[in-house]
Every structure is written in structure tokens, then in C-alpha cells.
Design a protein around this motif. Sequence first.
Motif: not given
Length: 164
Positions: A102-103, A140-146
Amino acid sequence: MLDLRIGHGYDVHAFTGGDHVMVCGVRIPYSRGVRAHSDGDVGLHALCDALLGAAGMPDIGQLFPDDAPQFSGADSRVLLQQVMNRLAEASLSPIHADITLVAEAPKMKAHVAEMRQVLSGDLGLPRERVNVKATTTERLGALGREEGLAAHAVVLLAPSEGKC
């Protein structure tokens, strides 16, 4: 009665300075690295936890603590080999592994075939019994914000040949 065991593992690491990430034993060039005590390979860490969980063993945080100097910068493939040795001692073998990365970045698609090949060898499984796929969180979320990357792993274990 069949003694099949299923396990799930999850790992996440935040990005920091660097020039690559390690994912499922493959070095992927990237403008950042990950904050981790070992090499920070989220795919292998999730896989180790899934294997250990299916076997009813302690998780990787207990076996390879992040405050233990001997694991500083550790190659996660070496940790996986130690997990596989524990499984062998317990007469358990993986029969299937499925990993979801997931990234948002780096993009993983071009590396999936190599990841499957590495994992197939490390797990002693035919390639068709090892799956790796990648997804995003649609920003979405922290992962979505890279801010980092994560992995989920699911494995199926069975008694090693000759064991019931």
C-alpha cells in the motif's frame, strides 16, 4: 483432520531521507528511504509476522526488537530466513503467501515480478504460490499523503511433509 493454519501480518514505515526503499527483498530507487531500525522492508516484515502468527509464535517485534543493536540495519531477508528456520523446527511449511503493498509512491508495478521471484526462493515455494500486488489509498490518510508505505500479508501453513 487437516492442520492448516492461516496468519496475517501488517507493517508500516514512514519516509525519511534516502535514495531507495526495500520492498519484498527488492531495492527500489526512490527519492526517500524509510525510518526503521532494520532495512525497513514492509513487505518482508508483514510476511514474517503472518508466518509467525500462523505458527502461534511471537511476532517480529519480540523476536527482533528495534532496540537491539544486532538488528540495526538488518537485512530483512536474513530475518525471514530465521523465521523460516523456526517454522522448520516446528515442522511447519508455508503453502501459499499473498502480499498487498500500500503506497502512493514509489510505484511498485514494475517490480512485482522480481518480488515474486525473490519471495518464491526465500519461501521455497513455486512462483504461482506467491502473490504480490500493489494498491494505493486513493490519496486518503498518511499513506495517501505519501508519508510512508505499508504492507499486508496473508499466509497458509501446513505441517511439513511427513508430519500429520
